[in-house]
Enzyme design. Structure first.
Site, short mmCIF file in Angstrom:
data_model
loop_
_atom_site.label_atom_id
_atom_site.label_comp_id
_atom_site.label_asym_id
_atom_site.label_seq_id
_atom_site.Cartn_x
_atom_site.Cartn_y
_atom_site.Cartn_z
N THR A 693 0.83 -1.21 0.00
CA THR A 693 0.00 0.00 0.00
C THR A 693 0.86 1.25 0.00
O THR A 693 0.61 2.17 -0.76
CB THR A 693 -0.93 0.00 1.23
OG1 THR A 693 -1.73 -1.17 1.20
CG2 THR A 693 -1.82 1.22 1.23
N GLY A 694 1.85 1.32 0.86
CA GLY A 694 2.66 2.53 0.90
C GLY A 694 3.43 2.64 2.19
O GLY A 694 3.48 1.69 2.98
N GLY A 696 4.71 5.31 5.52
CA GLY A 696 4.57 6.55 6.27
C GLY A 696 5.81 6.83 7.08
O GLY A 696 6.84 6.19 6.89
N PHE A 698 6.17 6.33 10.29
CA PHE A 698 6.41 5.32 11.32
C PHE A 698 6.48 3.90 10.76
O PHE A 698 6.93 3.01 11.45
CB PHE A 698 5.29 5.35 12.36
CG PHE A 698 5.10 6.69 13.01
CD1 PHE A 698 6.05 7.18 13.89
CD2 PHE A 698 3.99 7.47 12.74
CE1 PHE A 698 5.89 8.42 14.49
CE2 PHE A 698 3.82 8.70 13.33
CZ PHE A 698 4.78 9.18 14.21
N ASN A 700 5.49 0.95 7.17
CA ASN A 700 4.93 0.73 5.84
C ASN A 700 3.75 -0.23 5.95
O ASN A 700 3.64 -0.98 6.92
CB ASN A 700 5.97 0.26 4.81
CG ASN A 700 6.94 -0.74 5.38
OD1 ASN A 700 6.72 -1.27 6.47
ND2 ASN A 700 8.01 -1.01 4.66
N VAL A 701 2.87 -0.15 4.95
CA VAL A 701 1.60 -0.87 5.03
C VAL A 701 1.49 -1.82 3.84
O VAL A 701 1.77 -1.44 2.70
CB VAL A 701 0.41 0.11 5.02
CG1 VAL A 701 -0.91 -0.64 5.14
CG2 VAL A 701 0.54 1.12 6.15
N LYS A 717 0.08 -3.15 9.11
CA LYS A 717 0.98 -2.01 9.27
C LYS A 717 2.22 -2.51 9.99
O LYS A 717 2.13 -2.96 11.14
CB LYS A 717 0.26 -0.92 10.07
CG LYS A 717 1.01 0.38 10.19
CD LYS A 717 0.12 1.42 10.87
CE LYS A 717 0.76 2.79 10.91
NZ LYS A 717 -0.16 3.80 11.45
N ASP A 815 -3.39 14.66 14.10
CA ASP A 815 -2.83 14.58 12.73
C ASP A 815 -3.94 14.29 11.73
O ASP A 815 -3.79 13.42 10.86
CB ASP A 815 -1.73 13.53 12.66
CG ASP A 815 -0.85 13.71 11.41
OD1 ASP A 815 -0.90 14.82 10.83
OD2 ASP A 815 -0.15 12.77 11.01
#
Length: 1007
Positions: A693-694, A696, A698, A700-701, A717, A815
């Site tokens: 998925t991508g 961040g 903190f 990756n997913v 995650k 956030d």
């Protein structure tokens, strides 16, 4: 305790002699009321001396207030009484002195009552007060008979209840004490008000009520614990006349038989004018004159009630044992807060409420509220239930006895009865509890059954007052006073007594629906002891009720969500009453579901429709302008950057990090601590990875299928492997668990966490699968154009629900932005995700870089303390972006962010600036804004001091842009503009609250 018991046991023979003398004297009418009261109260005080000592610290603050209030009242009114009683009082403890004060007050009220009674007698002679006061007084009469009956049952030795039920009794006694105290407090307030108005008739009712409740609470104290039960039975025996004692001793000796029952019933009707206990005797002797006017009526009624209350007691004690819900503490706490007004259920629409105002008013007046109160209290005590066989016999006997009387009485009684029936049906409709317990015996009016619910109490003044106009005026002010004085104690009590049945079980906030027509025939069979023609009436009413329920079911789906006339909301009525937070949440949740149903495949079509509204020329112009403004989210600021090339390479295992640094700890972790994902690998022996998925800050997913759950899709995650990130991951795990526990029905649109595990030293969190985030949705469908107003409205509803849950759990997300909001495949449902930055509201460290910059509230930038308002600000920025496709405040620095915010809303208030820790970075000593910008020519920083900043940005023009909107959409855009104006207040204290936002026209009114 032991000392007190031995002492009182020593005194019992003497007391028994004294009491027997007294009861003989009473039959000859020789003992004055004063003496009997003094003896009674003195004995009782001695008995419960130690119990009050133990109780002292339990409710100290509440009771102290009440006592002070009472003393103030009494000393003002009865100074002459104190002079008379001074000699008695000097040698007494303060506790006994308060007792004498009570007696003095009762004497004073006695005189007033005599005056009122004389007036009422005159009116009765003329036949004026048939329905009103007369019937209320009769209600009290039968109520006091019920108390006598309780004594008799206690004496007959129904001690079959277990220890658990006795502890339950204790809890309820504590509650009852508190409620009677509170009631007497608010009633004394009302009494002074009534006196000033010279409304004597009302005052009379209050007085009677005060006395009977007081005597009630005194008697209830007697059955405190099993060790004291024998004592209390002795006392009950003493306080009765000798003939009754003899008769009951014979009964105990014999085996129970149906004739026994008949004797009991006949004895009741014969010995109505005999005394059962000094205090009951008082109120009874007062009412005797009234009773003699219509003895048949009364007897029929009181027996009616008695037989019903018996059955209700037995049935309810059975069903209560079965139906105790075990609730999680978090849920309990939340229900305490939210379910303030349980008994106004969604079925009760304003229309239905006003079906028959006049007769209902009459029937309400004609029935004693105290009676219901007392009945509901009794129904909780298990020792007073009858065996089913006896119950049936006594019922049939009474039915035979009542038949001729009923024929005679049908004309005056039918109208109030009918209305009671219709009201009962209506409220049966409205209370979901009935659905769960069809066997439970209904009281005369189920709404009033829950004696401790704050709403029921607040309604009682309406029942008492006479004229409808005065009723309305009085009700508002009084109910407000009462609600205020009782809500605190009530909430504490509710959470303390977990043993008792939850009063709000079945309330709509627990996700139940309003369809109760389950067993209406059975319900009605319980109380159709009236004549045959009433059966037809009941049937007719039932059919009407079903029709109404059907009608409102459709109305709830179809009608506009306007606040005043929404039938599905329990509280909204034409009387300018604001809906409770729970109703609002229910309504919004229903709206979201409806949007989901209707727009499964329409998302892309609606976005295209919006594209078509744009005019061609201006579209070209805007695209040229857009080239100047860079896309703010092409960099790794994107939380799930699906288009982030290095992430794709890393997913494929081609990342160059490993080749460059051969000294890495593991093959599966890169230089920055990210896990190297391999498509096709299995995590934790069950999650088969099929997509990336991508990435961040903190983690990756990845997308995976759960082999242990029939290949259910999940998102995993994988947190970065370093100390700080692990800490953050564990904090997110904790917050997600807290949120999921607080929202078991998944109504509040926060991401669901399934489980977590460790894989090669990386913490992994398993979530529900969601297709894409709103940043991706905007890029794909609404670039520079935004989404359709319908979608924005639904998304805003869901975001406010998420904020509501966060606030309930005392969590700041800190956030919120389109990247952290995920949507499902059909783009109808969104979920707030990524709680890595979340914190507890109390742990808000002041840092100028909390929240992503474009969504950062001004109070964070200037270093002022912050709370839930920062999330509200972020939601406002997000909503603007969803509708326009453009970022609202694309500031390059914190200083630039302040400038953009003040361009929209004007200069920040000086009061707010002074509270900021970082104010000197942005404001000079005179609190003028220092705008720091880079000179385009010299490319050096220059500071511009701005003493006044006028709002120059036109929000509405930006929202409408170059669209040619139809009228209905234009109206919604104006509403959105108004909502954003209230959300984007610079001062967080003036910012709109979550509940207000949920009630805003943009949220409530459909397109």
């Amino acid at each position: 305790m032991a000392a007190a018991e031995t002492q009182s046991l020593r005194e019992q023979p003497e007391m028994e002699d004294a009491n027997s003398e007294k009861s003989i004297n009473e039959e000859n009418g020789e003992v004055s009321e004063d003496q009997s009261q003094n003896k009674h109260s003195r004995h009782k005080k001695k008995k419960h001396k130690h119990r009050s000592k133990h109780k002292k610290h339990k409710h100290s603050s509440e009771e102290d207030k009440d006592k002070k209030h009472k003393h103030k009242h009494k000393h003002k009114k009865h100074k002459r009484k104190e002079v008379i009683d001074a000699s008695d009082k000097e040698g007494m403890s303060p506790a006994k002195r308060t007792k004498l004060d009570d007696l003095a007050l009762l004497e004073d009220l006695e005189k007033q009552r005599a005056l009122i009674k004389a007036e009422l007698d005159n009116e009765l002679m003329e036949g004026k007060v048939q329905s009103g006061m007369g019937l209320i007084l009769q209600g009290y009469e039968s109520g006091s008979e019920e108390e006598g009956e309780i004594h008799e049952k206690a004496r007959n030795g129904n001690r079959s209840s277990t220890r658990s039920s006795s502890t339950k009794g204790k809890l309820e006694l504590v509650d009852n004490k508190i409620t009677t105290k509170k009631r007497s407090k608010s009633r004394s307030k009302e009494r002074t008000r009534h006196r000033s108005d010279k409304k004597k008739s009302k005052g009379g009712i209050e007085i009677i009520k005060e006395k009977t409740t007081r005597s009630k609470s005194k008697e209830r104290k007697k059955s405190k614990s099993p060790s004291k039960r024998s004592k209390s039975q002795d006392q009950a025996r003493k306080s009765k006349s000798p003939t009754l004692r003899r008769r009951s001793q014979e009964k105990i000796g014999k085996a129970r038989s149906p004739t026994d029952d008949k004797v009991k019933i006949e004895d009741k009707s014969k010995s109505k004018d005999r005394k059962k206990s000094p205090i009951i005797n008082e109120s009874r002797s007062r009412d005797r004159g009234k009773k003699s006017r219509s003895p048949v009526d009364l007897r029929g009624k009181s027996k009616d009630r008695r037989s019903r209350s018996k059955e209700r007691k037995s049935k309810r004690s059975e069903t209560d044992k079965e139906k105790k819900p075990i609730k999680s503490p978090s849920k309990d706490a939340s229900s305490g807060k939210e379910n303030r007004s349980p008994s106004r259920r969604p079925g009760r629409s304003p229309k239905r409420r006003s079906l028959s105002p006049k007769p209902r008013d009459k029937s309400r007046r004609s029935r004693s509220p105290l009676l219901n109160d007392r009945r509901s209290k009794q129904s909780k005590s298990p020792s007073r239930t009858l065996s089913p066989g006896r119950r049936a016999k006594s019922r049939s006997l009474e039915r035979k006895r009542r038949e001729p009387e009923r024929r005679r009485l049908s004309s005056p009684r039918t109208r109030p009865r009918d209305d009671i029936l219709s009201r009962r049906e209506r409220s049966k409709d409205a209370s979901p509890i009935n659905r769960w317990s069809p066997t439970r015996r209904r009281s005369r009016s189920p709404i009033r059954r829950r004696s401790r619910s704050p709403l029921r109490r607040s309604r009682s003044p309406r029942r008492r007052s006479r004229s409808p106009r005065r009723r309305d005026r009085g009700r508002r002010s009084r109910s407000r006073l009462r609600r205020r004085s009782r809500s605190r104690g009530g909430r504490r009590r509710r959470s303390r007594s977990k043993v008792k049945e939850d009063k709000f079980k079945g309330s709509l906030s627990e996700g139940m629906k309003v369809e109760q027509e389950s067993s209406s025939d059975d319900n009605l069979e319980d109380f159709d002891v009236e004549e045959e023609d009433e059966e037809a009436l009941i049937e007719q009413r039932r059919i009407q009720r079903q029709a109404i329920v059907q009608k409102y079911k459709y109305l709830a789906e179809d009608s506009n969500m306007s606040v005043p006339s929404e039938p599905s909301s329990p509280q909204s009525s034409t009387r300018t009453r604001s809906p409770s937070p729970d109703d609002i949440l229910e309504r919004v949740a229903a709206d979201v579901k409806e949007y989901e149903r209707e727009n499964v495949d329409t998302f892309e079509a609606s976005v295209k429709a919006k594209h078509n509204l744009m005019t061609v020329e201006q579209n070209n112009g805007s695209s040229q302008k857009k080239l100047l403004a860079p896309d703010m989210f092409t960099e790794s600021d994107d939380m799930f950057a699906a288009y982030f090339d290095s992430a794709r390479l890393r997913a494929a295992g081609i990342g160059k990090d490993f080749k460059e640094n051969p000294n890495l700890r593991d093959n599966w972790t890169d230089a920055e601590g990210y896990y190297r994902v391999n498509i096709g690998e299995v995590l934790d022996k069950r999650y088969n990875v099929y997509g990336y998925t991508g990435q961040g800050v903190f983690s990756n997913v990845v997308r995976a299928r759960d082999n242990a759950r029939a290949s259910q899709e999940v998102a995993v995650k994988i947190i970065r492997n370093n100390e700080l990130m692990q800490k953050t991951g564990l904090k997110e795990l904790e917050f997600l668990k807290k949120l999921n526990d607080a929202d078991p029905d998944d109504k509040f649109h926060c991401l669901r966490l399934f489980r977590h595990f460790y894989h090669k030293q990386h913490l992994c969190l398993v979530f529900e699968p969601l297709s894409m985030n709103l940043r991706e949705v905007l890029k794909k469908y609404g670039k520079d154009v935004g989404l359709h107003i319908k979608a924005v409205r639904s998304y805003s509803q869901q975001l406010f629900l998420a904020l509501k849950l966060l606030k309930r759990c005392n969590i700041l997300h800190a956030d919120i932005k389109p990247d952290n909001i995920l949507v499902n495949e059909s783009k109808t449902i969104l979920k707030l995700c990524d709680f890595g930055s979340a914190s507890h509201v109390a742990d808000n460290d002041i840092t100028p870089y909390l929240v992503s910059r474009f969504y950062r509230a001004p109070e964070i930038i200037i270093g002022k303390s912050y709370d839930y308002g920062i999330d509200m600000w972020s939601v406002g920025c997000t909503l603007y972006e969803l509708y326009t496709g453009k970022i609202l405040f694309p500031g390059k620095t914190n200083n630039h962010m302040l400038k953009l915010a003040m361009d929209l809303k004007g200069k920040m208030p000086n009061k707010m600036i002074r509270k900021g820790v970082f104010k000197d970075q942005h404001f000079d000593p005179n609190l003028n804004f220092m705008y720091i910008e880079v000179d385009k020519v010299t490319e050096r920083e220059k500071v511009t001091v701005m003493s006044t900043i006028n709002p120059t940005k036109d929000l509405l023009a930006d929202l409408i842009g170059c669209q040619r909107l139809p009228e209905d959409q234009r109206k919604k855009v104006h509403q959105l503009k108004d909502l954003l104006d209230q959300i984007l207040m610079l001062d967080p204290a003036k910012r709109i609250s979550i509940n207000q936002a949920l009630q805003h026209a943009f949220i409530q009114e459909k397109i």
